[in-house]
Design an enzyme around this catalytic site. Structure first.
Site, mmCIF file in Angstrom:
data_model
loop_
_atom_site.group_PDB
_atom_site.id
_atom_site.type_symbol
_atom_site.label_atom_id
_atom_site.label_comp_id
_atom_site.label_asym_id
_atom_site.label_seq_id
_atom_site.Cartn_x
_atom_site.Cartn_y
_atom_site.Cartn_z
ATOM 1 N N ALA A 10 0.817 -1.210 0.000
ATOM 2 C CA ALA A 10 0.000 0.000 0.000
ATOM 3 C C ALA A 10 0.852 1.263 0.000
ATOM 4 O O ALA A 10 0.611 2.181 -0.791
ATOM 5 C CB ALA A 10 -0.933 -0.012 1.215
ATOM 6 N N TYR A 47 -3.433 -4.474 -2.648
ATOM 7 C CA TYR A 47 -2.925 -3.688 -1.530
ATOM 8 C C TYR A 47 -3.442 -2.252 -1.460
ATOM 9 O O TYR A 47 -3.428 -1.651 -0.386
ATOM 10 C CB TYR A 47 -1.393 -3.659 -1.580
ATOM 11 C CG TYR A 47 -0.785 -5.005 -1.370
ATOM 12 C CD1 TYR A 47 -0.721 -5.565 -0.104
ATOM 13 C CD2 TYR A 47 -0.280 -5.749 -2.442
ATOM 14 C CE1 TYR A 47 -0.179 -6.828 0.101
ATOM 15 C CE2 TYR A 47 0.266 -7.007 -2.245
ATOM 16 C CZ TYR A 47 0.318 -7.538 -0.968
ATOM 17 O OH TYR A 47 0.852 -8.781 -0.777
ATOM 18 N N LYS A 189 5.957 3.921 18.077
ATOM 19 C CA LYS A 189 4.597 4.478 18.015
ATOM 20 C C LYS A 189 3.575 3.426 17.624
ATOM 21 O O LYS A 189 2.392 3.509 18.011
ATOM 22 C CB LYS A 189 4.563 5.680 17.071
ATOM 23 C CG LYS A 189 5.008 5.407 15.634
ATOM 24 C CD LYS A 189 3.892 5.006 14.713
ATOM 25 C CE LYS A 189 4.401 4.682 13.322
ATOM 26 N NZ LYS A 189 3.309 4.277 12.412
ATOM 27 N N THR A 246 -1.042 7.694 14.259
ATOM 28 C CA THR A 246 -1.254 6.251 14.382
ATOM 29 C C THR A 246 -2.173 5.906 15.541
ATOM 30 O O THR A 246 -2.884 4.900 15.494
ATOM 31 C CB THR A 246 0.098 5.528 14.537
ATOM 32 O OG1 THR A 246 1.007 6.009 13.549
ATOM 33 C CG2 THR A 246 -0.050 4.034 14.378
#
Length: 331
Positions: A10, A47, A189, A246
């Site tokens: 992706a 993807y 993260k 995120t």
């Protein structure tokens, strides 16, 4: 500029779509049939479905041809997952390549090495290397929405080359020589996003989310400084910026892992439903081991690893974190 992107997942596909507007871009994927289908349909349905590949973007499964396209004055970007970085570096060994820049984030599962350490282990110190990181969801980059990234490298010429190639249109690119700091921020993260997904999934509220993000940033900074990064790096794009995205974005795979855990789903089912790599799962064991070795306090990361691998229930994870003794907030 001639740009080759190795890895047709992706993120690699999204960046290829973005860069193809200004450069001659080749996107390499390891599955010949999948690349043929994407070439014919002008869409990477596996993807990054729903995004048309520009007519000028070339797709190939021929590794030699893809690397040759970048040449000596182009740009070579490795967009595989972290587990694919070592095999790609091994294939590049002995070739006349000017540099290697990677997009992956995390610690290698078996060795606990950062990406630049993996590449150096294979290619040595003679090839300029760097990491392109920062808050970036593939879908938004493919849409052409605004964003900002950071290129980290000890090599000033390489930093400038990446800025020249990527900066412009809807992407801003900043630069730093703190490669370790940028990589640690990008790796840890993901673990904290799993924790945030757990608290969101349990309905614990926005106060809890804000506390997790803030204390999570302190954990990233402690580990990053212990590994040789600079504290100020973690208030920038690869630290605070990537952490906020995120932990709060619905497109975050790692946050979705946490949401699934809160629903009581087994980890294997969650990962299968994602259909993509969630690096926080692979990274959690390595970070727990590194923190213990370096005597760095990382209670949130430890708690996530306990849920993922030790069978600790998500609600117990939260209770354990809340039961910790009070302390002065000094990092």
């Amino acid at each position: 500029m001639n740009i080759t992107i190795l890895g047709a997942g992706a993120w690699g596909t999204a960046l290829a779509i973005s860069l193809a507007a200004s450069h001659a871009v080749v996107l390499w994927g390891r599955e010949p049939e999948g690349m043929r289908e994407a070439q014919e349909r002008r869409e990477n349905r596996a993807y990054l479905p729903g995004f048309t590949l520009p007519d000028g973007l070339a797709l190939t499964a021929d590794f030699d041809a893809a690397v040759a396209h970048a040449g000596s004055d182009g740009l070579l970007l490795v967009a595989t997952s972290l587990s694919g970085l070592r095999p790609i570096a091994t294939r590049l060994k002995g070739r006349n390549i000017p540099h290697v820049v990677w997009l992956c984030k995390g610690f290698e599962e078996e060795t606990h090495l950062l990406p630049h350490q993996v590449v150096r282990d294979i290619l040595g110190d003679g090839v300029p290397t760097g990491a392109l990181s920062g808050p970036s969801f593939a879908q938004e980059v493919a849409q052409g929405l605004p964003g900002a990234l950071v290129i980290a490298s000890a090599d000033a010429a390489l930093r400038q080359r990446v800025v020249e190639a990527v900066h412009g249109r809807n992407l801003r690119v900043y630069s730093t020589d703190d490669l370790t700091g940028v990589e640690v921020g990008g790796a840890v993260k993901n673990i904290l996003a799993i924790a945030t997904g757990v608290t969101d999934g349990l309905g614990l509220g926005l106060n809890a989310r804000a506390a997790l993000i803030t204390r999570g940033l302190a954990e990233i900074t402690r580990l990053g400084v212990a590994l040789g990064g600079r504290a100020e790096t973690f208030t920038g794009l690869a630290g605070m910026g990537d952490l906020i995205l995120t932990c709060t974005g619905d497109l975050s795979r790692n946050r979705r892992v946490g949401l699934g855990l809160a629903q009581g789903k087994p980890l294997e089912q969650i990962v299968a439903e994602l259909g993509h790599v969630a690096e926080g799962v692979r990274c959690a064991q390595a970070v727990r081991a590194l923190a213990a070795k370096l005597k760095v306090e990382m209670p949130i990361a430890d708690a996530v690893a306990a849920v993922l691998f030790d069978g600790t229930p998500p609600r117990e994870m939260v209770a354990n974190l809340l039961a910790r003794d009070p302390r002065v907030e000094n990092g």
